[in-house]
Write an enzyme that holds these catalytic residues in place. Structure first.
Site, PDB file in Angstrom:
ATOM      1  N   CYS A  62       0.877  -1.247  -0.073  1.00  0.00           N
ATOM      2  CA  CYS A  62      -0.074  -0.080  -0.086  1.00  0.00           C
ATOM      3  C   CYS A  62       0.929   1.278   0.011  1.00  0.00           C
ATOM      4  O   CYS A  62       2.272   1.119   0.056  1.00  0.00           O
ATOM      5  CB  CYS A  62      -0.908   0.180   1.247  1.00  0.00           C
ATOM      6  SG  CYS A  62      -1.845  -1.606   1.424  1.00  0.00           S
TER       7      CYS A  62
ATOM      8  N   GLU B 159       3.730  -6.060   4.972  1.00  0.00           N
ATOM      9  CA  GLU B 159       3.118  -7.507   5.300  1.00  0.00           C
ATOM     10  C   GLU B 159       3.971  -7.913   6.584  1.00  0.00           C
ATOM     11  O   GLU B 159       5.314  -7.727   6.583  1.00  0.00           O
ATOM     12  CB  GLU B 159       3.499  -8.324   4.000  1.00  0.00           C
ATOM     13  CG  GLU B 159       2.895  -7.922   2.718  1.00  0.00           C
ATOM     14  CD  GLU B 159       1.472  -8.134   2.889  1.00  0.00           C
ATOM     15  OE1 GLU B 159       0.842  -8.633   3.551  1.00  0.00           O
ATOM     16  OE2 GLU B 159       0.729  -7.607   1.671  1.00  0.00           O
TER      17      GLU B 159
ATOM     18  N   SER C 288      -4.656  -4.859  -2.580  1.00  0.00           N
ATOM     19  CA  SER C 288      -5.451  -5.930  -1.654  1.00  0.00           C
ATOM     20  C   SER C 288      -4.645  -7.152  -1.968  1.00  0.00           C
ATOM     21  O   SER C 288      -4.670  -7.677  -3.010  1.00  0.00           O
ATOM     22  CB  SER C 288      -6.852  -6.247  -1.951  1.00  0.00           C
ATOM     23  OG  SER C 288      -7.579  -4.931  -1.785  1.00  0.00           O
TER      24      SER C 288
ATOM     25  N   SER D  41      11.643 -12.126  -4.987  1.00  0.00           N
ATOM     26  CA  SER D  41      12.931 -11.764  -5.444  1.00  0.00           C
ATOM     27  C   SER D  41      14.012 -11.836  -4.460  1.00  0.00           C
ATOM     28  O   SER D  41      13.514 -12.275  -3.374  1.00  0.00           O
ATOM     29  CB  SER D  41      12.795 -10.216  -5.844  1.00  0.00           C
ATOM     30  OG  SER D  41      13.766  -9.823  -6.795  1.00  0.00           O
TER      31      SER D  41
END
Length: 623
Positions: free
Chosen positions: A2, A75, A49, A355
């Site tokens: 976000c 996260e 989302s 990654s």
């Protein structure tokens, strides 16, 4: 993933302003938007989302008694464990999000919550009762957090460009950062290219109340070698810990893919993650600049779908203004553009990718780490090497001479990170303006002071973990992925992985013993063996392949008339003349084109700044 914005509220049209600021970073979260405004604070959020994709996960989120409000970017991979603990403590959740876990975790533990987290994050929590704002940034600096001090107004956010919409924001260039940038190729301090705009350092939190703003570090890397386990035990420990990290980083309610080059880092991630889709970009047909063939072969061996793209020179050069707009500050790493394009092709198929960033800093993977004590010459007494180095420094610079100059210096004198563009003397002669920029060694000294007793390899790793990784590697990873509304996750940059890597002896990070097939790997030694162990046999050659990074042929392009003329025009422009002396710039360009010297990276450093300056100061943030 976000984007967040906020400011202390001293304006009448705060609702309108916060919405404009949110719109400026819509690319970070196109799925939803939300805001909170009162007489003291304004907070805004853009949402991509990933977890709890229903509208229940929209932000801001409020505590049950409405006394606290949070906006969050990132996260938290252990949020379910923390959620259960908080439920047992009596907290009642309205959503299944990690955002609400942060909110109640802060209510329960205060700033001590931060060391309980496993993840990437930057977030703001407003306490209405205390009228206090709390903000924090993750351990490594994966997620950005900027703040600006404009008179009595404080602004906070994921991207500087959002601040431009605030009526109190005064846009001025910070020339001292420009001079430091010419050496590092990025802004290496907590200052930014905009005056009075700063970066919250990684692993720091702040508290703001009644005009008082205080910052504190809550975590740091602590290298302390454990010589008890043997090599095989370390390899198994790395394997177990990395598998655990990858599983944690795959937590999502949407599909997860993986980037893939020919290198061991991304290959290890892709193989362990067992995702369905991998993504690769390259340039032309030369394997030196194109890893697509390697990536497709690897993907086939592990039974996965690979999507690739060859970036044309025209696409690359035409994207530069847009890239620097999204970057917020000039970054002269040519790989940033390649990263943008691989994010772009991935975003067409999914929302989340894994990654390999961070493996080199954590496990000792850069080729330069094999330099200390890597030759018989290094065994000479320090005084002898310094004397020879002093004599060599008086000779014209060339490869053999540079070896003796470099070896005549201590690591603290010669190593500022993976990029060293212009020396302090060179940048002074290049600049038309005078600045208050510190010497590069003054910037690196506080970090070297923290590891005085460590060996040179560990010193270099520690420095790169704090400067190069945050200022270059993670800056481009965040900005290029978010420019494409894509969440990029980095399982090597995990607190548990770092906790393990801190204990690995230097000889298992970087080895100079080439006596057997197993010991031919110079850098990331133990990690390479773990990757070889966990990777299908037919792909084992990836673990031995020399590190390339994202190779970009700017050296070749700058010798072509078309691109030479584009850069020359920029160097001779009025905006360039505000900052630089034209004659030495053109000499750099001409010497490169004629083959007298490879000045490509120096040229690129100046050129990228000029592109950024045009976007933000001549075109007013329009590319």
């Amino acid at each position: 993933m976000c984007g967040i914005v906020g400011f202390t509220n001293d304006i009448d049209n705060s609702n309108e302003v916060i919405e404009k600021m949110m719109d400026k970073i819509r690319h970070r979260g196109p799925d939803a938007a939300g805001k909170y405004v009162d007489e003291k604070i304004a907070l805004g959020h853009r949402r991509l989302s990933i977890i709890d994709v229903s509208s229940q996960g929209d932000q801001p989120i409020f505590s049950e008694d409405n006394s606290l409000v949070i906006v969050f970017n990132g996260e938290i991979y252990n949020y379910q464990i923390l959620r259960n603990q908080l439920i047992e403590a009596g907290y009642k959740f309205k959503t299944k999000t990690d955002t609400e876990v942060l909110l109640y975790g802060y209510m329960e533990f205060g700033e001590k919550l931060l060391n309980k987290l496993r993840g990437m994050f930057s977030f703001l929590i407003w306490d209405k009762n205390k009228e206090e704002l709390f903000g924090a940034r993750d351990f490594f600096g994966i997620k950005p957090m900027y703040y600006a001090i404009m008179g009595n107004t404080y602004m906070f956010g994921s991207e500087i460009k959002s601040f431009l919409e605030h009526p109190s924001f005064v846009k001025e260039i910070n020339t001292s950062v420009l001079e430091s940038y010419l050496t590092f190729q990025y802004s290496p301090t907590n200052e930014t290219f905009f005056k009075n705009v700063y970066k919250l350092p990684p692993a720091h939190y702040f508290k703001y109340k009644n005009g008082s703003f205080k910052i504190k570090r809550y975590w740091d890397v602590r290298f302390h070698a454990d010589n008890t386990p043997d090599l095989n035990q370390w390899v198994n420990k790395i394997s177990d810990t990395f598998h655990n990290s990858v599983e944690a980083h795959k937590i999502a309610d949407v599909e997860v893919g993986s980037f893939l080059s020919s290198g061991v880092d991304s290959s290890y991630v892709a193989a362990v993650a067992d995702v369905d889709k991998t993504f690769t970009v390259g340039f032309g047909k030369d394997e030196k600049y194109n890893e697509i063939g390697w990536a497709k072969e690897f993907s086939k061996a592990i039974g996965k779908e690979n999507t690739s793209k060859i970036i044309s020179p025209e696409e690359y050069w035409e994207s530069l203004s847009m890239i620097q707009y999204h970057m917020d500050e000039p970054l002269a790493d040519p790989a940033a553009v390649a990263l943008y394009f691989v994010c772009n092709i991935a975003s067409e198929k999914l929302k989340v990718v894994l990654s390999g960033e961070g493996a080199d800093e954590i496990f000792g993977g850069y080729n330069v780490y094999s330099d200390p004590d890597g030759t018989l010459y290094d065994k000479l007494p320090r005084a002898v090497k310094r004397g020879i180095g002093t004599l060599a420094s008086k000779l014209p610079a060339k490869r053999g001479v540079n070896f003796f100059v470099r070896k005549g210096k201590d690591v603290e004198e010669r190593f500022i990170g993976n990029a060293y563009m212009f020396t302090p003397e060179e940048r002074k002669s290049l600049l038309r303006i005078k600045t208050s920029a510190p010497d590069p060694t003054a910037i690196t000294k506080p970090f070297y002071d923290n590891v005085k007793s460590k060996d040179d390899v560990t010193k270099m790793q520690y420095l790169d973990l704090h400067l190069w990784m945050a200022g270059d590697i993670l800056l481009k990873a965040d900005k290029m992925s978010m420019a494409n509304s894509l969440e990029l996750r980095v399982p090597f940059l995990d607190k548990e992985v770092m906790k393990l890597a801190e204990k690995i002896p230097t000889k298992y990070r970087v080895t100079h013993d080439k006596g057997t097939d197993e010991t031919k790997y110079i850098t990331k030694y133990a990690m390479r063996l773990a990757a070889k162990k966990d990777t299908p046999r037919q792909t084992a050659k990836t673990a031995a392949k020399k590190k390339l990074g994202f190779p970009v042929p700017i050296r070749v392009w700058l010798k072509e008339d078309k691109y030479y003329n584009i850069v020359r025009e920029a160097f001779e422009s009025d905006s360039s003349k505000q900052f630089f002396n034209t004659t030495p710039l053109i000499k750099l360009l001409d010497d490169h084109k004629s083959g007298k010297a490879d000045n490509s990276r120096k040229i690129w450093t100046v050129y990228i700044f000029l592109i950024w300056y045009k976007v933000y100061f001549e075109n007013n943030g329009i590319y």
